[in-house]
Design an enzyme around this catalytic site. Structure first.
Site, PDB file in Angstrom:
ATOM      1  N   GLU A 156       8.416  -9.231 -31.007  1.00  0.00           N
ATOM      2  CA  GLU A 156       8.968  -9.037 -32.203  1.00  0.00           C
ATOM      3  C   GLU A 156      10.423  -8.896 -32.303  1.00  0.00           C
ATOM      4  O   GLU A 156      11.183  -9.387 -33.583  1.00  0.00           O
ATOM      5  CB  GLU A 156       8.268  -7.894 -33.117  1.00  0.00           C
ATOM      6  CG  GLU A 156       8.780  -6.568 -32.606  1.00  0.00           C
ATOM      7  CD  GLU A 156       8.229  -5.452 -33.230  1.00  0.00           C
ATOM      8  OE1 GLU A 156       7.598  -5.328 -34.324  1.00  0.00           O
ATOM      9  OE2 GLU A 156       8.428  -4.088 -32.607  1.00  0.00           O
ATOM     10  N   GLY A 161       7.362  -3.935 -29.847  1.00  0.00           N
ATOM     11  CA  GLY A 161       8.319  -3.710 -28.729  1.00  0.00           C
ATOM     12  C   GLY A 161       9.517  -3.287 -29.225  1.00  0.00           C
ATOM     13  O   GLY A 161      10.615  -2.843 -28.645  1.00  0.00           O
ATOM     14  N   ARG A 162       9.721  -3.389 -30.655  1.00  0.00           N
ATOM     15  CA  ARG A 162      11.377  -3.203 -31.165  1.00  0.00           C
ATOM     16  C   ARG A 162      12.321  -3.935 -30.464  1.00  0.00           C
ATOM     17  O   ARG A 162      12.119  -5.059 -30.286  1.00  0.00           O
ATOM     18  CB  ARG A 162      11.505  -1.965 -31.364  1.00  0.00           C
ATOM     19  CG  ARG A 162      10.476  -1.031 -32.589  1.00  0.00           C
ATOM     20  CD  ARG A 162      11.212  -0.057 -33.085  1.00  0.00           C
ATOM     21  NE  ARG A 162      12.521  -0.117 -33.827  1.00  0.00           N
ATOM     22  CZ  ARG A 162      12.367  -0.399 -35.175  1.00  0.00           C
ATOM     23  NH1 ARG A 162      11.224  -0.837 -35.607  1.00  0.00           N
ATOM     24  NH2 ARG A 162      13.607  -0.760 -35.866  1.00  0.00           N
ATOM     25  N   GLN A 206      -2.128  -3.333 -31.857  1.00  0.00           N
ATOM     26  CA  GLN A 206      -1.571  -2.680 -30.359  1.00  0.00           C
ATOM     27  C   GLN A 206      -1.436  -0.894 -30.633  1.00  0.00           C
ATOM     28  O   GLN A 206      -1.406  -0.413 -29.522  1.00  0.00           O
ATOM     29  CB  GLN A 206      -0.345  -3.213 -30.194  1.00  0.00           C
ATOM     30  CG  GLN A 206      -0.372  -4.891 -29.953  1.00  0.00           C
ATOM     31  CD  GLN A 206       1.069  -5.477 -30.316  1.00  0.00           C
ATOM     32  OE1 GLN A 206       1.741  -5.519 -29.416  1.00  0.00           O
ATOM     33  NE2 GLN A 206       1.202  -5.699 -31.443  1.00  0.00           N
ATOM     34  N   ARG A 260       0.012 -22.658 -33.825  1.00  0.00           N
ATOM     35  CA  ARG A 260      -0.454 -21.702 -34.678  1.00  0.00           C
ATOM     36  C   ARG A 260       0.105 -20.368 -34.241  1.00  0.00           C
ATOM     37  O   ARG A 260       0.636 -20.260 -33.007  1.00  0.00           O
ATOM     38  CB  ARG A 260      -2.002 -21.484 -34.366  1.00  0.00           C
ATOM     39  CG  ARG A 260      -2.947 -22.794 -34.902  1.00  0.00           C
ATOM     40  CD  ARG A 260      -2.868 -22.719 -36.379  1.00  0.00           C
ATOM     41  NE  ARG A 260      -3.715 -23.657 -36.944  1.00  0.00           N
ATOM     42  CZ  ARG A 260      -3.213 -25.041 -37.145  1.00  0.00           C
ATOM     43  NH1 ARG A 260      -2.145 -25.520 -36.809  1.00  0.00           N
ATOM     44  NH2 ARG A 260      -4.429 -26.019 -37.639  1.00  0.00           N
ATOM     45  N   ILE A 295       4.415   2.970 -27.728  1.00  0.00           N
ATOM     46  CA  ILE A 295       3.659   2.212 -27.201  1.00  0.00           C
ATOM     47  C   ILE A 295       4.897   1.224 -26.475  1.00  0.00           C
ATOM     48  O   ILE A 295       4.581   0.194 -25.710  1.00  0.00           O
ATOM     49  CB  ILE A 295       3.050   1.272 -28.206  1.00  0.00           C
ATOM     50  CG1 ILE A 295       3.768   0.607 -29.170  1.00  0.00           C
ATOM     51  CG2 ILE A 295       1.909   2.229 -28.678  1.00  0.00           C
ATOM     52  CD1 ILE A 295       2.965  -0.385 -29.939  1.00  0.00           C
ATOM     53  N   ASP A 296       6.012   0.944 -27.037  1.00  0.00           N
ATOM     54  CA  ASP A 296       7.225   0.269 -26.856  1.00  0.00           C
ATOM     55  C   ASP A 296       7.787   0.484 -25.296  1.00  0.00           C
ATOM     56  O   ASP A 296       8.355  -0.251 -24.778  1.00  0.00           O
ATOM     57  CB  ASP A 296       8.323   0.235 -27.758  1.00  0.00           C
ATOM     58  CG  ASP A 296       7.779  -0.053 -29.301  1.00  0.00           C
ATOM     59  OD1 ASP A 296       6.951  -0.652 -29.505  1.00  0.00           O
ATOM     60  OD2 ASP A 296       8.674   0.538 -30.023  1.00  0.00           O
TER      61      ASP A 296
HETATM   62  O1  F6P Z   1       7.593   1.914 -32.183  1.00  0.00           O
HETATM   63  C1  F6P Z   1       6.636   1.575 -32.485  1.00  0.00           C
HETATM   64  C2  F6P Z   1       6.197   0.288 -33.291  1.00  0.00           C
HETATM   65  O2  F6P Z   1       4.951   0.107 -33.272  1.00  0.00           O
HETATM   66  C3  F6P Z   1       7.111  -0.576 -32.942  1.00  0.00           C
HETATM   67  O3  F6P Z   1       6.461  -1.457 -31.940  1.00  0.00           O
HETATM   68  C4  F6P Z   1       6.920  -1.672 -34.328  1.00  0.00           C
HETATM   69  O4  F6P Z   1       8.147  -2.345 -34.375  1.00  0.00           O
HETATM   70  C5  F6P Z   1       7.045  -0.399 -35.366  1.00  0.00           C
HETATM   71  O5  F6P Z   1       6.565   0.801 -34.483  1.00  0.00           O
HETATM   72  C6  F6P Z   1       6.195  -0.585 -36.634  1.00  0.00           C
HETATM   73  O6  F6P Z   1       6.113   0.501 -37.109  1.00  0.00           O
HETATM   74  P1  F6P Z   1       5.478   0.586 -38.781  1.00  0.00           P
HETATM   75  O7  F6P Z   1       4.134   1.181 -38.502  1.00  0.00           O
HETATM   76  O8  F6P Z   1       6.303   1.085 -39.673  1.00  0.00           O
HETATM   77  O9  F6P Z   1       5.163  -0.830 -39.168  1.00  0.00           O
END
Ligand code: F6P
Length: 366
Positions: free
Chosen positions: A226, A174-175, A279, A271, A130-131
């Site tokens: 994030e 989005g890492r 997502q 907030r 998704i990123d």
């Molecule tokens: O790489 C996809 C993703 O959803 C990132 O956007 C997010 O940081 C991570 O995976 C979250 O992973 P988890 O399911 O381990 O919380």
């Protein structure tokens, strides 16, 4: 041919649509047999955990979120609790009599697939994230749905922010990249978008809030990726993750961190909404269903043509194959000089920093 398929890493909208396309095209176009491997590479450890997939099994899957094959983030056969169990995978593939293995995954799973490919496994990759950060494909499935979900959430926050005269912060995934934040922020009419590629300064965000106030706008929407962080700072990781390798670090609290600082500087009511795994769930958009279907059918075709060690990718409108080694080698980041960033700025959106975007690069699709 007998083809195995597995889904690895985090789920993404459209995974099931890929599985369906693989099964349908393998059976209808090539008369091949498909074996579903359960829970990522974990399903190929000894004893293997698999199920045959028929046309009946994939009925209605084009619109279903998640993955019917299951997935896991903790099944790297090269390092399971410190042990290399990759031989079990190679033995299972031989025992199952697979002529090819389709791995649907992101950077992590495709890296594992590449290592197996170097050991002689006949692998074809399908990009899932998704990123949208895989540089080898202009877009990956799941991204469009994630952006739609985030954009819808921003729409909803607009009205409540306006009613309560608040500064609303929404954190999206989005890492280390800001694709979801930038796309959903533009689409949802955000006032500020903070992305990892452009470290922010609190004063800039405060400036934007004051500018809006002068224009009679008593509320502000801030989209926070994030992985976003302050100039001179670092991303907000889960406490103990700071010491882990970058790919294993979990991100948490980026929006709250900036919200507290902005709240302290302005005294305004704020907030935070963290969109999180919403997502990754739900019904894939038509765009993602089509892309997933093309990737699935393309992967089966690659197996039939014995184009192993490759990943299906899209370049604009054209499907093609790229070597797995190339696919995993480069992360696609938002360029501060891109047309997309320029567009955001041209519309008066603050990036929380001084950005001299000249719009010289291509946009969302790479
Ligand atoms: O790489 C996809 C993703 O959803 C990132 O956007 C997010 O940081 C991570 O995976 C979250 O992973 P988890 O399911 O381990 O919380």
């Amino acid at each position: 041919m007998k083809i195995g398929v597995l889904t690895g890493g985090g789920d993404a909208p459209g995974l099931n649509a890929v599985v369906r396309a693989i099964v349908k095209s393998a059976i209808c176009e090539y008369g091949s047999e498909i074996v579903g491997i359960l829970n990522g590479f974990g399903g190929l450890l000894s004893p293997p955990s698999v199920r045959p997939l028929s046309l009946h099994d994939v009925r209605g899957l084009v619109a279903r979120g998640g993955t019917v094959l299951g997935t896991t983030l903790r099944a790297n056969p090269f390092a399971i609790e410190g042990k290399d169990r990759s031989k079990e995978v190679l033995d299972s593939v031989r025992w199952l009599g697979l002529d090819g293995l389709v791995v649907i995954g992101g950077q992590g799973s495709l890296t594992i697939a590449h290592r197996f490919s170097e050991k002689g496994l006949k692998v074809v990759g399908v990009p899932k994230t998704i990123d949208n950060e895989l540089a080898a494909t202009s877009v990956s499935f799941g991204f469009n749905t994630a952006v739609a979900t985030a954009s819808d959430a921003i729409d909803k926050l607009q009205t409540t922010a306006e009613s309560h005269h608040r500064v609303m912060f929404i954190e999206v995934m989005g890492r280390s990249t800001g694709w979801i934040a930038l796309a959903s922020g533009i689409s949802g009419g955000a006032d500020v978008i903070l992305i990892p590629e452009i470290p922010y300064r609190i004063e800039r965000i405060v400036e934007k809030i004051h500018e809006r106030k002068l224009q009679g706008r008593e509320y502000t929407i801030v989209v926070v990726a994030e992985g976003a962080f302050e100039e001179g700072g670092s991303p907000s990781y889960m406490g103990e993750d700071e010491r882990k390798p970058p790919e294993d670090r979990r991100l948490i609290g980026a929006a709250e961190r900036v919200a507290r600082a902005v709240g302290a500087a302005t005294g305004l009511d704020w907030r935070v909404t963290v969109l999180g795994h919403l997502q990754r769930g739900g019904v894939p958009t038509p765009h993602d269903r089509i892309l997933a279907t093309r990737f699935g059918a393309g992967a089966v075709r690659a197996v039939q043509e014995k184009a192993f060690g490759k990943m299906v990718a899209i370049d604009g409108a054209q499907m093609h194959l790229v070597p797995l080694a190339e696919a995993i080698s480069k992360v696609k980041r938002v360029s501060p000089e891109s047309e997309l960033v320029w567009t955001a700025r041209a519309l008066g959106i603050s990036l929380g920093a001084q950005v001299a975007a000249n719009g010289s690069h291509a946009s969302l699709d790479g």
